[in-house]
Design a protein around this motif. Structure first.
Motif, PDB file in Angstrom:
ATOM      1  N   PRO A   1       0.909  -1.122  -0.143  1.00 23.83           N
ATOM      2  CA  PRO A   1      -0.040  -0.118  -0.108  1.00 23.83           C
ATOM      3  C   PRO A   1       0.787   1.128   0.087  1.00 23.83           C
ATOM      4  O   PRO A   1       1.862   1.430   0.581  1.00 23.83           O
ATOM      5  CB  PRO A   1      -0.730  -0.132   1.376  1.00 23.83           C
ATOM      6  N   ARG A   2       0.540   2.401  -0.715  1.00 17.39           N
ATOM      7  CA  ARG A   2       1.139   3.702  -0.707  1.00 17.39           C
ATOM      8  C   ARG A   2       2.377   3.384  -1.537  1.00 17.39           C
ATOM      9  O   ARG A   2       3.296   4.480  -1.514  1.00 17.39           O
ATOM     10  CB  ARG A   2       1.345   4.309   0.628  1.00 17.39           C
ATOM     11  N   SER A   3       2.480   2.456  -2.350  1.00 16.63           N
ATOM     12  CA  SER A   3       3.610   2.524  -3.267  1.00 16.63           C
ATOM     13  C   SER A   3       3.335   2.786  -4.748  1.00 16.63           C
ATOM     14  O   SER A   3       4.530   2.966  -5.559  1.00 16.63           O
ATOM     15  CB  SER A   3       3.828   0.910  -3.351  1.00 16.63           C
ATOM     16  N   GLY A   4       2.388   3.416  -5.030  1.00 14.38           N
ATOM     17  CA  GLY A   4       2.173   4.034  -6.423  1.00 14.38           C
ATOM     18  C   GLY A   4       1.160   3.112  -7.240  1.00 14.38           C
ATOM     19  O   GLY A   4       1.017   3.368  -8.557  1.00 14.38           O
ATOM     20  N   THR A   5       0.518   2.072  -6.839  1.00 14.39           N
ATOM     21  CA  THR A   5      -0.346   1.221  -7.509  1.00 14.39           C
ATOM     22  C   THR A   5      -1.585   1.846  -8.159  1.00 14.39           C
ATOM     23  O   THR A   5      -1.740   1.779  -9.314  1.00 14.39           O
ATOM     24  CB  THR A   5      -0.575  -0.166  -6.716  1.00 14.39           C
ATOM     25  N   THR A   6      -2.196   2.849  -7.255  1.00 15.01           N
ATOM     26  CA  THR A   6      -3.279   3.538  -7.853  1.00 15.01           C
ATOM     27  C   THR A   6      -2.918   4.560  -9.046  1.00 15.01           C
ATOM     28  O   THR A   6      -3.672   4.777  -9.939  1.00 15.01           O
ATOM     29  CB  THR A   6      -3.904   4.359  -6.532  1.00 15.01           C
ATOM     30  N   LEU A   7      -1.804   5.038  -8.764  1.00 17.39           N
ATOM     31  CA  LEU A   7      -1.350   6.226  -9.845  1.00 17.39           C
ATOM     32  C   LEU A   7      -1.272   5.162 -11.208  1.00 17.39           C
ATOM     33  O   LEU A   7      -1.570   5.748 -12.210  1.00 17.39           O
ATOM     34  CB  LEU A   7       0.131   6.830  -9.383  1.00 17.39           C
ATOM     35  N   LEU A   8      -0.409   4.224 -10.841  1.00 20.26           N
ATOM     36  CA  LEU A   8      -0.253   3.219 -12.339  1.00 20.26           C
ATOM     37  C   LEU A   8      -1.448   2.751 -12.609  1.00 20.26           C
ATOM     38  O   LEU A   8      -1.539   2.909 -14.021  1.00 20.26           O
ATOM     39  CB  LEU A   8       0.693   2.052 -12.017  1.00 20.26           C
ATOM     40  N   ASP A   9      -2.464   2.382 -11.687  1.00 21.33           N
ATOM     41  CA  ASP A   9      -3.790   2.109 -12.435  1.00 21.33           C
ATOM     42  C   ASP A   9      -4.558   3.145 -12.952  1.00 21.33           C
ATOM     43  O   ASP A   9      -4.937   2.942 -14.394  1.00 21.33           O
ATOM     44  CB  ASP A   9      -4.550   1.675 -11.304  1.00 21.33           C
ATOM     45  N   THR A  10      -4.309   4.431 -12.713  1.00 24.25           N
ATOM     46  CA  THR A  10      -5.123   5.378 -13.389  1.00 24.25           C
ATOM     47  C   THR A  10      -4.129   5.825 -14.670  1.00 24.25           C
ATOM     48  O   THR A  10      -4.964   6.073 -15.776  1.00 24.25           O
ATOM     49  CB  THR A  10      -4.845   6.704 -12.404  1.00 24.25           C
ATOM     50  N   LEU A  11      -3.032   5.563 -14.671  1.00 21.31           N
ATOM     51  CA  LEU A  11      -2.280   5.931 -16.080  1.00 21.31           C
ATOM     52  C   LEU A  11      -2.575   4.752 -16.997  1.00 21.31           C
ATOM     53  O   LEU A  11      -2.976   5.170 -18.112  1.00 21.31           O
ATOM     54  CB  LEU A  11      -0.887   5.873 -15.860  1.00 21.31           C
ATOM     55  N   LEU A  12      -2.531   3.557 -16.630  1.00 17.38           N
ATOM     56  CA  LEU A  12      -2.910   2.447 -17.730  1.00 17.38           C
ATOM     57  C   LEU A  12      -4.275   2.757 -18.265  1.00 17.38           C
ATOM     58  O   LEU A  12      -4.680   2.179 -19.243  1.00 17.38           O
ATOM     59  CB  LEU A  12      -2.638   1.237 -17.024  1.00 17.38           C
ATOM     60  N   ARG A  13      -5.317   3.125 -17.373  1.00 17.86           N
ATOM     61  CA  ARG A  13      -6.625   3.200 -17.746  1.00 17.86           C
ATOM     62  C   ARG A  13      -6.936   4.098 -18.969  1.00 17.86           C
ATOM     63  O   ARG A  13      -7.769   4.054 -19.825  1.00 17.86           O
ATOM     64  CB  ARG A  13      -7.600   3.724 -16.510  1.00 17.86           C
ATOM     65  N   GLY A  14      -5.800   4.947 -19.357  1.00 22.24           N
ATOM     66  CA  GLY A  14      -5.896   5.884 -20.435  1.00 22.24           C
ATOM     67  C   GLY A  14      -5.798   5.299 -21.810  1.00 22.24           C
ATOM     68  O   GLY A  14      -5.648   5.595 -22.428  1.00 22.24           O
ATOM     69  N   HIS A  15      -5.323   3.700 -21.696  1.00 21.15           N
ATOM     70  CA  HIS A  15      -5.175   2.913 -22.793  1.00 21.15           C
ATOM     71  C   HIS A  15      -6.305   2.225 -23.109  1.00 21.15           C
ATOM     72  O   HIS A  15      -7.083   1.693 -22.292  1.00 21.15           O
ATOM     73  CB  HIS A  15      -3.913   1.947 -22.516  1.00 21.15           C
ATOM     74  N   PRO A  16      -6.915   2.471 -24.277  1.00 22.87           N
ATOM     75  CA  PRO A  16      -8.110   1.765 -24.887  1.00 22.87           C
ATOM     76  C   PRO A  16      -8.284   0.424 -24.750  1.00 22.87           C
ATOM     77  O   PRO A  16      -9.362  -0.146 -24.511  1.00 22.87           O
ATOM     78  CB  PRO A  16      -8.618   2.445 -26.253  1.00 22.87           C
TER      79      PRO A  16
END
Length: 594
Positions: free
Chosen positions: A346-361
């Motif tokens: 937790p708090r290692s950046g998984t949510t940020l990476l999740d959000t970035l990858l969601r930008g890929h269709p």
């Protein structure tokens, strides 16, 4: 005379409505000497005892009534309430089930079943019972509010706002609905609707502190940190029940982050400590024990050894393998792609990476899905009693486990042609051994962050109440869990041929494009510019259910890098635990540096 005249019993109901419970009990007991087989008198005596918090006597009276008339649904419901308040949860559940068996239209009994199952953390069933209560009684504002809360915790956000709003429309002064709505709108980053909800709440008597809480939060959202701090420090919320405890914890947790941004280290630590004290109170009230998750880690540490793993039959990419000890061939049906996991701590950046990858269709991320948990429970049992069966899996077992996993994953990321599902749950790190056993070619993206920053951030945030998250109430427990989790991960990587890409949070926020290109190469996916539009992607999400919900909507920032240095004094006792991992993961800073 076998039954008392209704005129004899009516005054007892009047006493109940007037709150004269002691007198009611005395008169009911006197009448029972003449009519000992009258269930209404036993029930009234039970209700008097219930209101006076004499739960044992209430239970005896209700059971006496039901011994005479077992079909009295409302008495079953009252018995359930008495059992629940006295801590007899199983008896309470049975009583509520009996109530709806005898009267399926008794909305309150359905609602009470929802309470029991929510307390058992069986939220899907609780939501179903709350829903049934609202179908029977559409103006049952407590049930509507509880249904909204259960759906929110189940991460089914589509109707959460609607149910909170319905509860408020029915009972404008109902505090839990207002608090739930404001909290939901804030955590789902619906800021304009939050402003509107605050404006409406200002007109409601008794919501003064709640309004001030979210006015302070809005000031923080707007970047006016000094004003936000002034607003939030000007009051406190008396933590008297679950909603007010959550409200006060929210105030303290927000002040923690605001004071950190304002570089007021002593205040940050002070507010974090108070917020964690409340988190512990809430967690303890739900019967949550941090040792449960630590035992999960320890059981895997003991099982995953070279001796046990050498007994596994191999499974190749064609779903065909040969046992290392018996020559047995496993033939499995091809056609299911091996999954991708974002793991870490937790708090290692998984949510940020999740959000970035969601930008890929062509990528669908399942946020904190329970798919691995469902598969592991089927494989290893609720208490891990079947870990040894990993060596005995047959072709039908592996196929069944894969189906179980993908069926559960589909609830969070529906399969589509040409779309890659990605399963993101940081602490699935712990289950990498079982994942690898079922999916030998699974790909893991391991998110890393400087261990001291990671542990400090866990301490400074609030989380959903779970056995794993119960380790974040102190820096010592947070560091201990970090050490245990990555000790197990190190064991996995030394024994298993895992397909892993390590990604550092610091690289992601410093050079997102280069880092994301490396990730897409690992996933064999083409580049797409939508990856870098994370602020828009985050705002488009219906709900971000991790502690990072209010951070991933901001531009990428590097202020959190090296933050632990400002808190060196507080971290000093745990740095010896973290120092080996700082070196192991290639971070250059030494805890001994000045």
């Amino acid at each position: 005379m076998n039954k008392p005249d209704p005129a004899t019993i009516k005054p007892l109901f009047d006493l109940y409505r007037a709150g004269e419970y002691r007198t009611l009990l005395e008169q009911a007991q006197a009448l029972l000497k003449t009519w000992p087989d009258e269930p209404a008198l036993h029930s009234l005596a039970g209700s008097a005892c219930l209101e006076m918090q004499d739960y044992d006597s209430a239970i005896r009276s209700y059971r006496a009534a039901l011994a005479i008339r077992p079909d009295l649904a409302k008495v079953h419901n009252s018995l359930g309430i008495a059992c629940l308040r006295s801590g007899q949860v199983e008896d309470a559940a049975n009583s509520f089930h009996n109530a709806v068996k005898h009267d399926s239209q008794l909305a309150q009994a359905w609602f009470n079943l929802g309470i029991v199952y929510e307390n058992r953390n069986r939220l899907a069933e609780a939501a179903g019972y709350y829903k049934q209560a609202t179908l029977i009684n559409p103006v049952y504002h407590q049930a509507l509010c509880s249904l909204a809360k259960a759906l929110w915790e189940l991460r089914i956000p589509d109707q959460v706002e609607e149910y909170f709003e319905k509860a408020i429309a029915i009972e404008e002064t109902y505090l839990p609905a207002h608090m739930g709505l404001l909290r939901f709108l804030e955590q789902s980053n619906r800021h304009e609707r939050l402003r509107d909800a605050i404006s409406r709440a200002r007109k409601v008597p008794g919501l003064h502190e709640t309004v001030k809480l979210y006015e302070g939060i809005l000031a923080d959202i707007d970047g006016d940190y000094e004003r936000a701090r002034t607003l939030l420090e000007a009051f406190s919320i008396t933590a008297a029940d679950v909603w007010t405890r959550h409200g006060e914890r929210t105030r303290l947790a927000r002040l923690t982050l605001i004071c950190d941004r304002l570089d007021d280290t002593p205040a940050t630590i002070r507010y974090a400590g108070r917020a964690n004290d409340l988190s512990r109170e809430i967690s303890d009230g739900k019967g949550i024990d941090k040792s449960e998750f630590l035992q999960i880690v320890e059981k895997r540490r003991r099982y995953f050894t070279a001796g046990n793993i050498n007994q596994w039959p191999d499974i190749t990419s064609e779903f065909r393998g040969q046992s290392k000890i018996s020559g047995e061939i496993l033939t499995l049906t091809p056609g299911i792609d091996n999954p991708v996991y974002i793991i870490g701590f937790p708090r290692s950046g998984t949510t940020l990476l999740d959000t970035l990858l969601r930008g890929h269709p062509s990528i669908r991320v399942a946020e904190e899905s329970d798919a691995v948990g469902v598969m592991v429970n089927r494989l290893s049992g609720d208490s891990d009693e079947r870990l040894q069966t990993l060596a005995n899996l047959q072709d039908r077992d592996v196929e069944g486990l894969r189906k179980t996993y993908f069926d559960a994953l589909a609830r969070h990321a529906r399969p589509e042609d040409g779309v890659m599902p990605v399963d993101r749950f940081a602490l699935n790190t712990v289950y990498a051994g079982e994942i690898h056993r079922v999916f030998p070619e699974a790909r893991f993206i391991l998110m890393l962050r400087h261990p001291a920053d990671c542990v400090l951030s866990c301490y400074m945030q609030t989380f959903y109440e779970t056995p794993a998250n119960a380790s974040f109430f102190t820096l010592e427990d947070s560091a201990h869990l970090y050490d245990r989790v990555f000790g197990l991960w190190q064991q996995y990587t030394g024994l298993l041929q895992l397909n892993v890409l390590q990604v550092k949070y610091e690289d992601l926020v410093t050079d997102a494009e280069t880092t994301c290109r490396q990730i897409l190469d690992f996933l064999e996916m083409p580049w797409h510019p939508g990856i870098l539009e994370h602020e828009r992607t985050a705002l488009d999400r219906s709900l971000i259910s991790t502690a990072s919900y209010n951070q991933v909507t901001r531009p990428l920032y590097t202020e959190a890098q090296g933050r632990w240095q400002r808190y060196r004094a507080e971290l000093e006792p745990v740095l010896p635990v973290l120092e080996p991992w700082i070196g192991y993961f290639g971070y250059k800073e030494s805890p001994a540096a000045t």
